[in-house]
Design an enzyme around this catalytic site. Structure first.
Site, PDB file in Angstrom:
ATOM      1  N   PRO A 408      -8.665  11.039 -40.080  1.00  0.00           N
ATOM      2  CA  PRO A 408     -10.043  10.792 -40.534  1.00  0.00           C
ATOM      3  C   PRO A 408     -10.879  10.173 -39.416  1.00  0.00           C
ATOM      4  CG  PRO A 408      -8.455   9.995 -42.154  1.00  0.00           C
ATOM      5  CD  PRO A 408      -7.676  10.330 -40.921  1.00  0.00           C
ATOM      6  N   GLY A 412     -11.147   3.903 -37.414  1.00  0.00           N
ATOM      7  CA  GLY A 412     -10.284   3.052 -36.608  1.00  0.00           C
ATOM      8  C   GLY A 412      -8.829   3.444 -36.632  1.00  0.00           C
ATOM      9  N   LEU A 413      -8.541   4.751 -36.668  1.00  0.00           N
ATOM     10  CA  LEU A 413      -7.156   5.234 -36.622  1.00  0.00           C
ATOM     11  C   LEU A 413      -6.848   5.944 -35.310  1.00  0.00           C
ATOM     12  CD1 LEU A 413      -6.669   6.527 -40.280  1.00  0.00           C
ATOM     13  CD2 LEU A 413      -5.673   4.481 -39.247  1.00  0.00           C
ATOM     14  N   GLY A 415      -8.428   8.392 -33.633  1.00  0.00           N
ATOM     15  CA  GLY A 415      -8.507   9.847 -33.665  1.00  0.00           C
ATOM     16  C   GLY A 415      -8.929  10.461 -32.345  1.00  0.00           C
ATOM     17  N   SER A 416      -9.830   9.791 -31.611  1.00  0.00           N
ATOM     18  CA  SER A 416     -10.297  10.348 -30.336  1.00  0.00           C
ATOM     19  C   SER A 416      -9.187  10.390 -29.305  1.00  0.00           C
ATOM     20  CB  SER A 416     -11.473   9.518 -29.808  1.00  0.00           C
ATOM     21  OG  SER A 416     -12.579   9.586 -30.674  1.00  0.00           O
ATOM     22  N   SER A 417      -8.494   9.272 -29.148  1.00  0.00           N
ATOM     23  CA  SER A 417      -7.421   9.230 -28.149  1.00  0.00           C
ATOM     24  C   SER A 417      -6.276  10.157 -28.531  1.00  0.00           C
ATOM     25  CB  SER A 417      -6.907   7.793 -27.973  1.00  0.00           C
ATOM     26  OG  SER A 417      -6.528   7.227 -29.209  1.00  0.00           O
ATOM     27  N   ALA A 418      -6.070  10.389 -29.831  1.00  0.00           N
ATOM     28  CA  ALA A 418      -5.009  11.309 -30.264  1.00  0.00           C
ATOM     29  C   ALA A 418      -5.306  12.724 -29.783  1.00  0.00           C
ATOM     30  CB  ALA A 418      -4.871  11.279 -31.783  1.00  0.00           C
ATOM     31  N   ASP A 465      -4.582   1.477 -28.444  1.00  0.00           N
ATOM     32  CA  ASP A 465      -4.348   2.743 -29.136  1.00  0.00           C
ATOM     33  C   ASP A 465      -3.529   3.690 -28.275  1.00  0.00           C
ATOM     34  OD1 ASP A 465      -6.183   1.437 -30.640  1.00  0.00           O
ATOM     35  OD2 ASP A 465      -7.731   2.970 -30.543  1.00  0.00           O
TER      36      ASP A 465
END
Length: 651
Positions: A408, A412-413, A415-418, A465
């Site tokens: 999502p 703050g999970l 997502g961008s760096s993933a 992250d």
């Protein structure tokens, strides 16, 4: 699987149409070859592979090409799924073939393995892996029929698995074929890896003869034979729990799971490429303690969760191409599209794939220059010849990248760096370049490269992250100024995932941008604002105390330890709130969680909460698995009307 390949709009896996599952490549080895390499047959031992009539020639080609002299192929003659004999009948065929090879009257033991499965054979930092040699050695020593099993994280998975019930000595007392979760308390799934003595495997012929009039679905599965042995008390069967991960490859998504987990690690740069396709994946991250001090000389703990992930598929093409993800082009409604653009901007995730690919090429060029500067061209890096590596680093083959993410946005999970990390991993796997080569031999550099790619887009963030996602699992990170100045990176330490407490997370449907949250914190830090400096010191102290509690409890928390940990989690949020403005929606979510007896903090910058139940107020038995707790259902019922979802953490 074949339907998934045929329906895949990218055509990335089209070269595998018609390929039987045991011949699917993972790295430069097929599934069958991975098992052959692990079994390491001794003098006099033989491997039998049972094939159907349609694919027999493909297996003959593999045996000849790889010179697998220890493998004997047996064809069961079936030509379609409708005319298949069934797995147990094929097992009996293999035993008959081995008896013919051994000679009449000769006794021998067998190891039976399904050809569409792959285990984690490689030791990980936490020590979890599938040790084939240890299992076989124990079987030869103890002479007991042996199975393996693993704990299911999701109780609904019992509907797809054979489930074992064991006594205190590890003896199988029941084998349940795909039971409902309510039918048994056991969550021990039994994959088809069996070690049988001669007296037991010779009963296969009897089983096949007894059951031949039954419908195929009642005699096909390998577990049916085990169930028959146990229920008939024909012989004692034992099982041991193994660590590491196991992959059933029944469809395209599961094959991509295996490629993401093993594709690069099991690829040798000294061998020919596989099917010209690779998968890179990175999981969502949750901050356990200390955030946001990672960017301000603090310390923190974070871990990856498998609830959500970003995935990038790379496959050979005539030009370099990026295919937008579904998240970029498909929305539930025009209003949903409007709200998404308001929240995340018009560029979507494709800009992250672009910056990651750009960073990868830059790193590959730098690595090539370093290698070309080596005077002795026969020098080896990572066991790979310099000339072979130079060829890989030239990036001569063009590639198409397609990404998708289930993480999502704006909660703050990470997502961008993933997406950035998944892109780099997919390109490394596609070109068969170990990430350590790009990092000049220092694994600590990879998270920094991911962060550099994001900062090129103006994303404000710290290393927490990226470290958690690059290493995976639970990580302790120290970013003290003297450490970073001396080492160029923080100090990263892996902590056993088993030490984590039971927890859930809460997601808000109206998130806010993390870049906005962090917008002026850097400026205030650089001005050495007293409140910010004090907060970062407090967050470091909280992190170190959380780490100490985990080390002391080692996953077995007393009520007092659980309360202490909950206090620290709440304190982490309170300290953050003292220096960063919290939106009304996020404040309300925290207040409601605390009203329900949960200690909580942001997983990152807001929009999602990591929540721990307090024993003093959360009504569930300590020994009861959280996923079976009625209180979780009550939480969902109370929070859903507020736009807040409650999910179980899957690590």
């Amino acid at each position: 699987l074949q339907k998934g390949i045929a329906d895949d709009p990218t055509g990335a896996f089209a070269g595998l149409l018609g390929c039987p599952k045991p011949l699917l490549p993972v790295g430069n080895r097929t599934l069958a070859e991975s098992w052959i390499a692990q079994l390491q047959p001794e003098q006099g031992e033989q491997i039998v592979i049972v094939t159907n009539g349609s694919n027999h020639a493909l297996f003959e080609e593999l045996v000849e090409k790889r010179d697998l002299s220890q493998v004997r192929l047996v064809c069961d003659g079936s030509a379609s799924n409708d005319t298949r004999l069934g797995a147990v009948a094929d097992m009996a065929l293999a035993v008959t073939a081995l008896q013919e090879m051994s000679g009449a009257g000769e006794e021998f033991d067998v190891c039976i393995i399904a050809g569409d499965t792959l285990f984690d054979f490689d030791a990980r930092p936490d020590g979890a892996f599938f040790d084939v040699n240890a299992l076989v050695s124990a079987f030869k020593r103890e002479r007991k029929d042996s199975l393996v099993c693993y704990e299911l994280a999701d109780p609904t998975e019992t509907l797809k698995r054979g489930i074992l019930v064991l006594d205190d000595d590890g003896k199988v007392t029941e084998f349940l074929e795909k039971p409902k979760p309510t039918d048994t308390a056991s969550r021990l799934a039994c994959p088809p890896f069996y070690l049988f003595t001669h007296d037991t495997h010779r009963r296969l012929i009897t089983f096949v003869d007894e059951k031949k009039t039954l419908p195929l679905e009642q005699r096909d599965s390998p577990g049916r034979f085990v169930q028959w042995l146990v229920e008939g008390n024909l012989c004692p069967v034992y099982a041991s729990v193994f660590g590491g991960r196991r992959y059933d490859i029944g469809n395209l998504d599961q094959y991509k799971d295996a490629l993401a987990a093993f594709g690069l690690h099991r690829t040798s740069l000294l061998e020919d490429a596989g099917p010209g396709v690779a998968v890179g994946r990175a999981f969502a991250r949750m901050g356990l303690a200390g955030n946001p001090s990672d960017g301000y000389e603090g310390a923190c703990m974070a871990f990856t969760i498998r609830n959500f992930s970003a995935e990038v598929v790379a496959h050979a093409s005539d030009v370099f191409r990026i295919i937008p993800g579904k998240n970029d082009v498909e929305f539930p409604s025009l209003h949903a599209f409007h709200d998404t653009i308001d929240a995340t901007g018009a560029h979507g995730g494709i800009r992250l794939v672009k910056t990651a690919a750009h960073r990868f090429v830059t790193l590959a060029k730098d690595a090539r220059m370093r290698l070309e500067a080596v005077e002795d061209k026969s020098q080896r890096e990572e066991g790979i010849t310099a000339s072979s590596l130079l060829q890989r680093l030239s990036l001569a083959t063009q590639v198409t990248l397609q990404y998708q993410t289930s993480i999502p946005v704006m909660v703050g999970l990470a997502g961008s760096s993933a997406i950035v990390l998944a892109t780099i991993r997919s390109l490394c796997a596609f070109y068969r370049i170990p990430p350590l080569v790009l990092c000049n031999g220092d694994a600590r550099a990879l998270p920094s490269h991911v962060l550099d790619a994001e900062r090129a887009l103006g994303i404000s963030a710290g290393l927490q992250d990226r470290v958690a996602q690059a290493y995976e699992g639970l990580m302790f990170m120290d970013f003290a100024g003297d450490i970073v100045e001396k080492e160029r990176y923080g100090r990263y330490e892996r902590v056993p995932l088993a030490w984590l407490p039971k927890c859930v997370f809460l997601l808000h449907r109206r998130p806010s941008s993390s870049s906005v949250v962090h917008s002026n914190l850097r400026e205030r830090w650089e001005k050495r604002e007293e409140s910010v400096m004090k907060a970062m010191t407090l967050l470091r102290d909280i992190t170190e105390r959380v780490r100490g509690l985990l080390s002391l409890a080692k996953g077995e928390f007393t009520a007092e330890q659980s309360e202490s940990l909950a206090d620290l989690i709440d304190n982490n949020f309170d300290v953050r709130e003292s220096i960063v403005d919290i939106s009304r929606d996020n404040s309300d979510m925290v207040a409601r969680a605390r009203d329900l007896g949960l200690a909580c903090k942001f997983t990152g910058s807001g929009g999602a909460l990591l929540a721990l139940p307090r024993p003093s107020s959360f009504p569930y038995p300590t020994a009861e698995p959280l996923q079976r707790c009625d209180a979780v259902l009550r939480m969902r019922q109370q929070l859903a009307p507020l736009g807040i979802a409650v999910e179980l953490v899957q690590t």
